[in-house]
Design an enzyme around this catalytic site. Sequence first.
Site, PDB file in Angstrom:
ATOM      1  N   SER A 152       1.076  53.465  38.957  1.00 12.91           N
ATOM      2  CA  SER A 152       0.505  52.395  39.818  1.00 12.91           C
ATOM      3  C   SER A 152      -1.176  52.643  39.961  1.00 12.91           C
ATOM      4  O   SER A 152      -1.524  53.939  39.935  1.00 12.91           O
ATOM      5  CB  SER A 152       0.984  52.371  41.152  1.00 12.91           C
ATOM      6  OG  SER A 152       0.119  51.856  42.180  1.00 12.91           O
ATOM      7  N   TYR A 166       3.164  57.317  48.871  1.00 14.48           N
ATOM      8  CA  TYR A 166       3.135  56.370  47.468  1.00 14.48           C
ATOM      9  C   TYR A 166       2.247  56.678  46.554  1.00 14.48           C
ATOM     10  O   TYR A 166       2.217  56.918  45.247  1.00 14.48           O
ATOM     11  CB  TYR A 166       3.169  54.828  47.837  1.00 14.48           C
ATOM     12  CG  TYR A 166       3.309  53.780  46.578  1.00 14.48           C
ATOM     13  CD1 TYR A 166       4.291  53.816  46.049  1.00 14.48           C
ATOM     14  CD2 TYR A 166       1.955  53.318  46.228  1.00 14.48           C
ATOM     15  CE1 TYR A 166       4.529  52.914  45.124  1.00 14.48           C
ATOM     16  CE2 TYR A 166       2.240  52.707  45.365  1.00 14.48           C
ATOM     17  CZ  TYR A 166       3.506  52.247  44.392  1.00 14.48           C
ATOM     18  OH  TYR A 166       3.476  51.455  43.403  1.00 14.48           O
TER      19      TYR A 166
END
Length: 262
Positions: A152, A166
């Site tokens: 990501s 995350y």
Amino acid sequence: MDTATLFDVKNKVVLVTGGAKGIGRMISQGFIENGATVYVSSRDAKACEQACKELNALGNGRAEYITADFYKEEDVKKLAEELGRREGKLHVLVNNSGSNWGEAYDTYPSAAWDRVLTLNLKRVFQLTQALTPLLEAASTKISPSRVINIGSIDGLRVPALETFAYSASKAGLHHMSRVLANHLGKRGITSNTIACGPFQSKMMKATLEKFGDVIAEGVPLGRIGSPEDVAGTCIWLSSRAGAWVNGATIALDGGSVISSKL
């Protein structure tokens, strides 16, 4: 060196974790439409079954599923054993399954770190480790087997949202992928990461519904990612055209990371 040969993935055996929904589904469909055999895997057996039914209706390739709950360590071993029994080899592993946890800094819990790092980082290593013999079995000198880790851009930049575990897990995944590239390259397996920007997925659904226009405006190319973007990148990395790419982190984000907000 025609494009049909350079980007050919026909008859390759591909495993996409979380391949029934979201980005994983986009990747699965891209491989299916180009003649690969794709195994999708997640803990949602009904979603996997439905996805395979729809993917097989597209023709060209073949879709199957193996149910696995990646929060359970024993399911990693079971998946590797079942895939070995069915195919005996694996050309491409796409580590896509992941989770997120958003909560204010002052109340961000220990459980978030355990849950997110287990799935996004630890299980990626363990699944890759368990499937290495199958990846080695499919590898050749000119066409190594491939590991593609779905990262990501939040592992490359500081995210606006409070998703501490995350972003840390994805930054860790990016570097672990490079470490694996060095180790597995010697065993005929490449390891690369796609650091995805905003795509229409379950994880991004609520955010895009609320801030979709603002997010798109913040991307230099003026839109969020499409299925063709992520599937095309995976097909390139898995084909002859991507056979010498190893240890790369590819920002697939329309330029979000490098855009200036001055």
